[in-house]
Design a protein around this motif. Structure first.
Motif, PDB file in Angstrom:
ATOM      1  N   HIS A  12       0.396  26.659  13.960  1.00 31.36           N
ATOM      2  CA  HIS A  12       1.649  26.152  14.521  1.00 31.36           C
ATOM      3  C   HIS A  12       2.295  25.157  13.565  1.00 31.36           C
ATOM      4  O   HIS A  12       2.352  23.953  13.827  1.00 31.36           O
ATOM      5  N   THR A  13       2.799  25.700  12.456  1.00 30.63           N
ATOM      6  CA  THR A  13       3.525  24.892  11.472  1.00 30.63           C
ATOM      7  C   THR A  13       4.868  24.495  12.087  1.00 30.63           C
ATOM      8  O   THR A  13       5.266  25.028  13.127  1.00 30.63           O
ATOM      9  N   PRO A  14       5.584  23.564  11.461  1.00 27.72           N
ATOM     10  CA  PRO A  14       6.895  23.195  12.020  1.00 27.72           C
ATOM     11  C   PRO A  14       7.834  24.394  12.254  1.00 27.72           C
ATOM     12  O   PRO A  14       8.442  24.471  13.324  1.00 27.72           O
ATOM     13  N   PRO A  15       7.951  25.354  11.322  1.00 27.67           N
ATOM     14  CA  PRO A  15       8.821  26.505  11.623  1.00 27.67           C
ATOM     15  C   PRO A  15       8.324  27.325  12.820  1.00 27.67           C
ATOM     16  O   PRO A  15       9.125  27.780  13.642  1.00 27.67           O
ATOM     17  N   VAL A  16       7.016  27.502  12.930  1.00 32.44           N
ATOM     18  CA  VAL A  16       6.462  28.254  14.063  1.00 32.44           C
ATOM     19  C   VAL A  16       6.719  27.491  15.356  1.00 32.44           C
ATOM     20  O   VAL A  16       7.115  28.078  16.373  1.00 32.44           O
ATOM     21  N   ARG A  17       6.516  26.180  15.345  1.00 32.16           N
ATOM     22  CA  ARG A  17       6.801  25.382  16.544  1.00 32.16           C
ATOM     23  C   ARG A  17       8.267  25.505  16.937  1.00 32.16           C
ATOM     24  O   ARG A  17       8.598  25.591  18.125  1.00 32.16           O
ATOM     25  N   GLY A  18       9.146  25.537  15.942  1.00 40.68           N
ATOM     26  CA  GLY A  18      10.575  25.698  16.221  1.00 40.68           C
ATOM     27  C   GLY A  18      10.874  27.042  16.874  1.00 40.68           C
ATOM     28  O   GLY A  18      11.663  27.118  17.826  1.00 40.68           O
ATOM     29  N   MET A  19      10.243  28.096  16.364  1.00 44.01           N
ATOM     30  CA  MET A  19      10.444  29.419  16.961  1.00 44.01           C
ATOM     31  C   MET A  19       9.899  29.467  18.380  1.00 44.01           C
ATOM     32  O   MET A  19      10.509  30.061  19.278  1.00 44.01           O
ATOM     33  N   THR A  22      12.336  27.694  20.654  1.00 44.57           N
ATOM     34  CA  THR A  22      13.482  28.569  20.927  1.00 44.57           C
ATOM     35  C   THR A  22      13.108  29.615  21.968  1.00 44.57           C
ATOM     36  O   THR A  22      13.856  29.879  22.908  1.00 44.57           O
TER      37      THR A  22
END
Length: 85
Positions: A12-19, A22
Motif C-alpha cells: 500500500h504505497t502512496p499511489p496505491v492508497r490513493g487509488m 478513490t
C-alpha cells in the motif's frame, strides 16, 4: 485458503492508497481493501476492453468506408446525405 492459483501481493504505497481511497469513494459499501482492488481491476479491464472495441470498430468502419459495399450503400440508401470523409 489453500490454492494452487498464483497469488499477488500489493504494498500500500502512496499511489496505491490513493487509488484505494478513490475506489472507496466510488463504492462506499465496499470496505475491504482486497475487494476494492478486485473491483478496480474489474473496472480497469472493462475500460480497456471498451477502448479495444472502439478501435476495432473504427478500423472496421475505415475498411468498409473505402470498399465497394460503401459505394453501393450510398447509392441504395438515397438519403441525400453526403458520405462521411
Amino acid at each position: 485458503m489453500p490454492t494452487t492459483l498464483e497469488r499477488t501481493t500489493v504494498t500500500h504505497t502512496p499511489p496505491v492508497r490513493g487509488m484505494l481511497a478513490t475506489a472507496a469513494r466510488r463504492w462506499p459499501e465496499t470496505t475491504s481493501p482486497r475487494e476494492l482492488m478486485v473491483r478496480l481491476m474489474s473496472e480497469g479491464a472493462s475500460s480497456l476492453r471498451e477502448h479495444e472495441l472502439e478501435a476495432a470498430y473504427a478500423d472496421a468502419y475505415a475498411d468498409w468506408a473505402v470498399s465497394d459495399d460503401a459505394v453501393i450503400w450510398d447509392r441504395a440508401s438515397a438519403d441525400g446525405l453526403e458520405p462521411a470523409v
